[in-house]
Scaffold this motif. Structure first.
Motif, short mmCIF file in Angstrom:
data_model
loop_
_atom_site.label_atom_id
_atom_site.label_comp_id
_atom_site.label_asym_id
_atom_site.label_seq_id
_atom_site.Cartn_x
_atom_site.Cartn_y
_atom_site.Cartn_z
N ARG A 71 -43.32 -22.10 21.17
CA ARG A 71 -42.52 -21.63 22.30
C ARG A 71 -41.59 -22.75 22.79
O ARG A 71 -40.40 -22.52 23.04
N ALA A 72 -42.14 -23.96 22.91
CA ALA A 72 -41.35 -25.08 23.47
C ALA A 72 -40.15 -25.41 22.59
O ALA A 72 -39.10 -25.81 23.10
N THR A 73 -40.32 -25.25 21.28
CA THR A 73 -39.24 -25.63 20.36
C THR A 73 -38.32 -24.46 20.05
O THR A 73 -37.39 -24.59 19.26
N GLY A 74 -38.60 -23.30 20.62
CA GLY A 74 -37.74 -22.14 20.41
C GLY A 74 -37.75 -21.65 18.96
O GLY A 74 -36.77 -21.05 18.50
N ALA A 75 -38.85 -21.89 18.25
CA ALA A 75 -38.89 -21.57 16.82
C ALA A 75 -38.69 -20.07 16.59
O ALA A 75 -39.34 -19.24 17.21
N LEU A 76 -37.78 -19.77 15.67
CA LEU A 76 -37.51 -18.37 15.31
C LEU A 76 -37.97 -18.06 13.89
O LEU A 76 -38.39 -16.95 13.60
N VAL A 77 -37.85 -19.05 13.01
CA VAL A 77 -38.28 -18.87 11.62
C VAL A 77 -39.48 -19.80 11.39
O VAL A 77 -39.37 -21.02 11.45
N ILE A 78 -40.62 -19.17 11.16
CA ILE A 78 -41.87 -19.93 11.05
C ILE A 78 -42.52 -19.59 9.71
O ILE A 78 -42.57 -18.42 9.32
N ALA A 97 -41.43 -14.02 18.47
CA ALA A 97 -40.87 -12.83 19.14
C ALA A 97 -40.42 -13.18 20.56
O ALA A 97 -39.33 -12.77 21.00
N ALA A 98 -41.23 -13.96 21.28
CA ALA A 98 -40.85 -14.34 22.65
C ALA A 98 -39.60 -15.23 22.62
O ALA A 98 -38.71 -15.09 23.47
N ALA A 103 -33.81 -16.01 23.54
CA ALA A 103 -32.51 -16.44 23.00
C ALA A 103 -31.47 -15.34 23.16
O ALA A 103 -30.28 -15.63 23.32
N GLY A 104 -31.90 -14.08 23.11
CA GLY A 104 -30.96 -12.96 23.24
C GLY A 104 -29.98 -12.94 22.08
O GLY A 104 -30.20 -13.58 21.04
N GLY A 105 -28.90 -12.21 22.25
CA GLY A 105 -27.84 -12.21 21.25
C GLY A 105 -28.27 -11.77 19.87
O GLY A 105 -27.73 -12.23 18.87
N GLY A 106 -29.27 -10.90 19.80
CA GLY A 106 -29.68 -10.34 18.52
C GLY A 106 -30.33 -11.34 17.58
O GLY A 106 -30.36 -11.14 16.37
N GLN A 107 -30.86 -12.46 18.12
CA GLN A 107 -31.55 -13.43 17.27
C GLN A 107 -32.80 -12.79 16.67
O GLN A 107 -33.54 -12.12 17.35
N GLU A 108 -33.01 -13.06 15.38
CA GLU A 108 -34.14 -12.43 14.70
C GLU A 108 -35.32 -13.40 14.58
O GLU A 108 -35.14 -14.56 14.22
N ALA A 109 -36.50 -12.89 14.89
CA ALA A 109 -37.72 -13.68 14.71
C ALA A 109 -38.33 -13.34 13.36
O ALA A 109 -38.32 -12.18 12.94
N ARG A 110 -38.86 -14.36 12.68
CA ARG A 110 -39.49 -14.07 11.39
C ARG A 110 -40.63 -15.07 11.14
O ARG A 110 -40.43 -16.28 11.19
N VAL A 111 -41.80 -14.53 10.86
CA VAL A 111 -42.93 -15.38 10.45
C VAL A 111 -43.24 -15.04 8.99
O VAL A 111 -43.63 -13.92 8.67
N VAL A 112 -43.02 -16.02 8.13
CA VAL A 112 -43.30 -15.83 6.71
C VAL A 112 -44.76 -16.25 6.49
O VAL A 112 -45.10 -17.43 6.56
N ALA A 113 -45.60 -15.25 6.28
CA ALA A 113 -47.03 -15.50 6.10
C ALA A 113 -47.35 -15.46 4.60
O ALA A 113 -46.69 -14.75 3.84
N THR A 114 -48.35 -16.24 4.19
CA THR A 114 -48.65 -16.34 2.75
C THR A 114 -50.15 -16.21 2.51
O THR A 114 -50.95 -16.90 3.16
N GLU A 115 -50.53 -15.34 1.62
CA GLU A 115 -51.96 -15.22 1.29
C GLU A 115 -52.12 -14.84 -0.18
O GLU A 115 -51.48 -13.93 -0.66
N HIS A 116 -53.02 -15.58 -0.81
CA HIS A 116 -53.26 -15.41 -2.24
C HIS A 116 -54.09 -14.17 -2.55
O HIS A 116 -53.87 -13.49 -3.55
N GLU A 117 -55.03 -13.87 -1.66
CA GLU A 117 -56.03 -12.82 -1.95
C GLU A 117 -55.56 -11.48 -1.38
O GLU A 117 -55.43 -11.33 -0.16
N PRO A 118 -55.37 -10.45 -2.24
CA PRO A 118 -54.87 -9.17 -1.75
C PRO A 118 -55.77 -8.53 -0.68
O PRO A 118 -55.27 -7.94 0.28
N GLU A 119 -57.09 -8.67 -0.83
CA GLU A 119 -57.98 -8.05 0.17
C GLU A 119 -57.85 -8.73 1.53
O GLU A 119 -57.88 -8.08 2.57
N LYS A 120 -57.68 -10.06 1.51
CA LYS A 120 -57.45 -10.76 2.78
C LYS A 120 -56.13 -10.30 3.41
O LYS A 120 -56.04 -10.10 4.62
#
Ligand SMILES: C[S@@+](CC[C@H](N)C(=O)[O-])C[C@H]1O[C@@H](n2cnc3c(N)ncnc32)[C@H](O)[C@@H]1O
Length: 232
Positions: A71-78, A97-98, A103-120
Motif C-alpha cells: 500500500r505504501a509504495t502504491g504497487a500496482l503490478v505485483i 486493488a486499493a 490512483a484513479g484514472g483507470g489504472q489497472e491492478a495486477r497480481v501475477v501469482a505462480t503455482e506449480h501444482e494444479p491442485e494447489k
C-alpha cells in the motif's frame, strides 16, 4: 487508558478478514504436524511431494506487513513466487486493488501469482472466489514452473514476493529484475532460518553493484526487504 489495538487491515471487508483468519489457522494447524526434515530432507522433488497438500502460508504478521508495504509504495503490478493455496496472494490483491482505486484514472491492478501444482492452484482459486471480485478480479494465476510461466507478459513490476523453495529465489529474481521499475520492492521469506539455502540469492542481492539496498527485518526466521535502486 490503553490505546486501541493495531489495525493493519483497516478498511478490508470483514468477510475477507475472517477468511484470512480461517486460512492462517488451517495453515498453522498443518505446520504444527511438520518437522524440519519435512521442509528440507531429500532434495527439491521430495520436499515438493511432501508439501503438495500443505498451505505453508506466509505468517499473518509478515503478510500484514507486506500488505502495508505494498500500500505504501502504491504497487500496482505485483509478482508472487509461490502461491500455494493463495493466502498471501489475497493480501497482495487487496493492496494492488486499493492502490489502483486511489490512483484513479483507470489504472489497472495486477497480481501475477505462480503455482506449480494444479491442485494447489485449484484450491487457491476457490479461496479467491470466496473473497469476491475485488480479490479474484486482479489475480493472473500462472500454473506451471514459474521459470517458464514468468517469461511472457510481464511489465513494470512494482513488487515481488519470494515465498518459494530457496533454490528458486535467485532464478526467479533474475527473470523478474529486468522488468522491475526503479524503487521496486522485493521481499524474501525466512532468510535467517534458511540462510544457507538463500546463500546465492543473498550474495547476489548484497553485492555492492547489485543495484539493491537490503535489510533483514526482525520477523520470526527473518524477512529480507530489498529495494531496487539502480544507478540509472
Ligand atoms: C511456501 S509456499 C507459498 C505459500 C503462499 N505464498 C502463501 O502464503 O499462501 C511455496 C509454493 O511454491 C510452489 N512452487 C515451488 N516451486 C515452484 C516453481 N518452480 N514454480 C511455481 N511454483 C513453485 C510450491 O508448490 C508451493 O506451493
Amino acid at each position: 487508558m490503553a490505546p486501541p489495538p493495531q489495525n493493519p487491515m483497516q478498511g478490508v471487508p470483514e468477510h475477507i478478514r475472517s477468511i484470512l483468519a480461517r486460512l492462517h489457522a488451517e495453515s498453522l494447524a498443518q505446520e504444527s504436524q511438520l518437522n524440519t526434515d519435512d521442509f528440507f530432507a531429500g532434495g527439491e522433488q521430495a520436499v515438493a511431494r511432501r508439501m503438495r497438500d500443505k498451505f505453508i502460508a506466509l505468517e499473518e504478521d509478515k503478510a500484514q506487513y507486506v500488505y502495508g508495504l505494498a500500500r505504501a509504495t502504491g504497487a500496482l503490478v505485483i509478482v508472487e513466487a509461490g502461491t500455494s493455496f493463495g493466502v498471501s496472494t489475497i493480501y497482495l490483491a487487496l493492496a494492488a486493488a486499493a492502490n489502483a482505486r486511489r490512483a484513479g484514472g483507470g489504472q489497472e491492478a495486477r497480481v501475477v501469482a505462480t503455482e506449480h501444482e494444479p491442485e494447489k492452484a485449484r484450491r487457491a482459486r476457490a479461496h479467491w472466489d470466496e473473497c469476491g471480485e475485488e480479490v479474484s478480479g486482479v489475480i493472473d494465476l500462472r500454473v506451471g514452473d514459474l521459470r517458464e510461466t514468468l517469461k511472457e507478459d510481464l511489465e513494470r513490476v512494482d513488487f515481488l514476493l519470494l515465498d518459494i523453495w530457496t533454490p528458486m529465489a535467485l532464478p526467479t529474481l533474475k527473470i523478474v529484475q529486468p522488468k522491475m521499475r526503479p524503487g521496486a520492492v522485493v521481499i524474501a521469506d525466512n532468510t535467517i532460518m534458511a540462510a544457507e539455502g538463500y546463500a546465492d540469492y543473498l550474495t547476489y542481492m548484497r553485492s555492492p553493484d547489485s543495484g539493491f539496498i537490503n535489510m533483514t527485518l526482525p520477523f520470526k526466521n527473518g524477512l529480507e526487504m530489498s529495494i531496487y535502486c539502480p544507478e540509472k
